[in-house]
Write an enzyme that holds these catalytic residues in place. Structure first.
Site, PDB file in Angstrom:
ATOM      1  CB  THR A  54      86.548 -31.883  44.621  1.00  0.00           C
ATOM      2  OG1 THR A  54      86.909 -33.259  44.678  1.00  0.00           O
ATOM      3  CG2 THR A  54      87.157 -31.144  45.796  1.00  0.00           C
ATOM      4  CB  CYS A  60      75.710 -17.327  26.333  1.00  0.00           C
ATOM      5  SG  CYS A  60      76.291 -17.291  28.025  1.00  0.00           S
ATOM      6  CG  ASN A  63      69.825 -13.391  28.838  1.00  0.00           C
ATOM      7  OD1 ASN A  63      68.700 -13.900  28.813  1.00  0.00           O
ATOM      8  ND2 ASN A  63      70.707 -13.566  27.867  1.00  0.00           N
TER       9      ASN A  63
END
Lengths: 382, 380
Positions: free
Chosen positions: A236, A322, A149
């Site tokens: 969910t 990040c 990355n």
């Protein structure tokens, strides 16, 4: 404003935004509910899964949806390590993995696992033989990223996968977050057992990750709760995000060849331009991904360059998003043998579909101006 | 037969066909061979398949084709022989001469090869027909059996379990045209159970090469009435008799002359000899039970081979396991069963209502599932 930070995130396709809105409005029911509204929402998730299987031509495994690339990596690495600790507690990865893999291995080390971090060459590549040499009877997991990355180097995944299968029972995980939609990924042909991806890196929505798991593999779940996603990921499901991600993946895969050619040409143009600026040192080497260019200005804080580019209307990144807030030199560049000074000065340009040759020329010009203005200050700013 | 081959190779537009003396020639033109072969090897009525190269009636062409074929074998044999057959007698060389003329040409170009007429590593066949000469070496065993529909038509009771799809496949292999019948008891069974049966029927239609009609019979009314009537240990017997009666009426409407079931002797209470006697008497049509003497493991192996196993084991309850009594009778008494049936209020009306309420679906392997048609196509 020119956006050159596609490795950090990408602008979603218009169709993705439309899908997301329409599904969100029409299918708000919980996909696990038994009633027909729930069942239809569930069917949308299954159809999305089928899109992934079709695009990756996978037949011997299933695709899970997670909350993002980081979660997919965590689930794969921790899930295997904890589930199969009885077989052995040795794990193998590389020194240049994304933080979501690298730090996860660090955490596992604290819990008593032994981790081999493979070194890389000065171009930022690991060799398949190195992986094999590190394998022991105790090894349960090998995790190697496909495209780095930060510097964009492509690792020999096919070779590692094929050689590993012959020699070891260890599972093979690939972090393909930066390669999906840019380079072909042949999950099953390459002997990959687990593969992570992220929708927002390929013009899908944020908050959706993919994880391929070969049939027969069990993962120790990160979350406890419901039995969604085969029991491997409670919670969910994000129905609109998942459907929109499938859409983005299809659009990215179907146009991959043409986009790859275009990005590759732009990248070569940019590399030529940067090579002509003596202060800037290009990092990495071939093979590499068609959308990432990485260079250092040794002796200069990369934030300064990024800010100077921004003043000229150009958005780029230092290191990976990040870990860009910490000031330490890049772990990836250090692993490649760069000096601390060199490793602290990295800037990443990542290209996207909207870019043209004119944009690259503008970027090159902005870089020349920045370097010219910074040149007299070289020593003072380090 | 030719029609079925055509039907099942529909997607390959440039294929042409030629029929002669019990053989069907499928001319690939520029289609690739593997997918066509994959499809044909599952088609009933085909005994063997041979990939062949066709040439003109010209010795040099034949020799060249033979040599290319030998040189491109995936594994080089150490021995071979030529078996020529001259069906078209106007060709100037007879079979013996051809064996020699082709064999010597191959030997000259491939000197490490030897001729072995008794146990050759490769048997190179040269078949001289009027329209062309065919050169081939492989004779692949295909699915065998009879062409679809050549032995009449029957109704298949398709539950969704492992057995009934296998029974259906075996019936298809024997040339029976099939229509499938599935009983569902919504809301006691779920839509997923129905989807599963649709999936299995689609798979069967792949083997028949033709669309397959699936009858979905609403069975809730009958089952709930029966369940409230006591006599728990005979529920299964009475239920299965009702299924046969309903199926027989559907058979009558659709011109079918038999009923195929996936029963296997002794497997469950309703499949003991005594149970089958009492249940079978409810139907007048012949009951065909291809699996009757097979072991479960054998049935599973077939199910895996024909690709129905994975679907069959999905855990959705079907109506056969609903209201299952603790100890179903393995030895029901026919007179008691008949008496109980005569006491059931509305028995006849319930059967007829189930027949009338039956939904029909025409399925092909490409029919869309609920998942495939979920949402709007533009979303994906």
């Amino acid at each position: 404003m020119l956006y050159f930070d596609h490795c950090a995130s990408t602008p979603p396709y218009d169709e993705v935004i439309q899908t997301m809105t329409e599904v969100m409005r029409a299918h708000y029911a919980n996909p696990s509910s038994l009633h027909r509204a729930g069942t239809s929402a569930g069917h949308l998730i299954e159809r999305s899964r089928a899109v992934l299987a079709e695009q990756f031509r996978t037949k011997k495994g299933s695709w899970l949806f997670t909350g993002g690339g980081t979660e997919s990596n965590n689930l794969a690495v921790k899930g295997i390590a904890k589930q199969y600790a009885g077989r052995g507690k040795h794990l193998i990865t590389t020194r240049i993995e994304h933080a979501s893999v690298y730090e996860t291995f660090g955490q596992l080390e604290e819990e008593g696992f032994r981790v081999t971090y493979l070194p890389v060459s000065d171009t930022g590549h690991v060799r398949a033989e190195q992986v094999l040499e590190a394998v022991t009877d105790e090894t349960v997991l090998v995790s190697v990223m496909h495209v780095n990355n930060e510097i964009g180097t492509v690792q020999p995944i096919a070779e590692i996968g094929r050689m590993l299968k012959k020699r070891s029972r260890a599972f093979f995980h690939v972090d393909a977050v930066q390669s999906i939609g840019k380079l072909p990924v042949s999950v099953e042909e390459w002997g990959i057992d687990l593969l992570s991806g992220s929708a927002h890196k390929l013009r899908g929505p944020k908050g959706v990750g993919f994880l391929y798991i070969r049939d027969g593999i069990t993962l120790y779940p990160l979350f406890t709760g419901g039995s969604q996603e085969e029991g491997f990921r409670a919670g969910t499901q994000n129905v609109p995000g998942i459907v929109a991600s499938a859409k983005a993946l299809r659009m990215a895969s179907e146009s991959m060849e043409a986009r790859g050619r275009k990005l590759g040409a732009l990248k070569r143009m940019l590399l030529t331009e940067i090579a002509e600026i003596p202060e800037l040192k290009l990092n990495g080497g071939e093979p590499s991904a068609p959308h990432i260019v990485h260079f250092s200005y040794p002796g200069m804080k990369p934030e300064v360059i990024v800010h100077m580019l921004e003043e000229q209307g150009i958005l780029a990144s230092t290191k990976s998003a990040c870990s860009s807030k910490d000031q330490k030199p890049s772990r990836v560049l250090l692993a490649m043998g760069a000096s601390r000074e060199h490793a602290a000065g990295g800037v990443r340009i990542s290209l996207g579909d909207e870019h043209t040759e004119r944009d690259i020329a503008r970027l090159a010009e902005a870089l020349r101006i920045a370097v010219r203005q910074l040149k007299p200050l070289e020593r003072g700013l380090t | 037969m030719q029609e079925q081959v055509k039907q099942s190779l529909q997607g390959f537009e440039r294929i042409t066909y030629f029929k002669s003396f019990g053989r069907l020639y499928v001319l690939l033109n520029d289609h690739s061979y593997a997918p066509v072969m994959d499809r044909l090897k599952d088609l009933f009525g085909i005994v063997t398949l041979s990939p062949a190269v066709s040439t003109g009636h010209n010795l040099e062409e034949i020799r060249a084709a033979a040599l290319t074929l030998m040189q491109t074998l995936p594994e080089q044999p150490s021995t071979f022989k030529v078996s020529a057959k001259r069906a078209w007698k106007e060709f100037p060389h007879n079979s013996q001469e051809l064996n020699h003329l082709v064999g010597s040409h191959v030997l000259r170009a491939m000197p490490s090869l030897r001729v072995d007429v008794r146990k050759p590593g490769v048997e190179l066949r040269v078949d001289v027909q009027e329209e062309a000469v065919y050169v081939y070496h492989e004779v692949i065993e295909a699915a065998g059996g009879f062409p679809y529909g050549s032995n009449g038509k029957a109704m298949l009771l398709l539950s969704g379990g492992i057995d009934s799809p296998v029974a259906g496949w075996m019936a298809l292999r024997k040339g029976l045209e099939l229509e499938a019948v599935h009983f569902h008891s919504y809301p006691f069974t779920s839509d997923k159970a129905k989807e599963k049966v649709i999936e299995l029927a689609k798979r069967l239609s792949y083997f028949s090469g033709e669309p397959l009609k699936l009858h979905l019979v609403p069975f809730t009314e009958f089952q709930t009435t029966l369940a409230q009537n006591g006599n728990d240990n005979l529920i299964i017997t009475i239920m299965r008799r009702a299924m046969l009666r309903i199926t027989e009426r559907l058979a009558g409407r659709n011109g079918a002359g038999g009923i195929v079931t996936g029963e296997s002797l002794g497997q469950v209470a309703s499949q003991t000899l005594a149970s089958m006697n009492v249940i079978g008497r409810a139907a007048e049509l012949p009951l065909i039970k291809p699996l009757i003497m097979m072991d479960k493991q054998e049935i599973i192996r077939v199910a895996e081979r024909i690709g129905t196993f994975e679907t069959s084991i999905l855990p959705y309850e079907d109506c056969c396991t609903l209201f299952l009594p603790k100890s179903p009778s393995t030895n029901p008494n026919l007179r008691i069963v008949e008496m109980l049936e005569s006491q059931l209020i509305n028995y006849e009306e319930l059967l007829q209502a189930a027949v009338e309420g039956t939904e029909e679906l025409m399925l092909t392997p490409d029919s869309q599932t609920a998942v495939q048609s979920a949402g709007e196509d533009s979303w994906f």
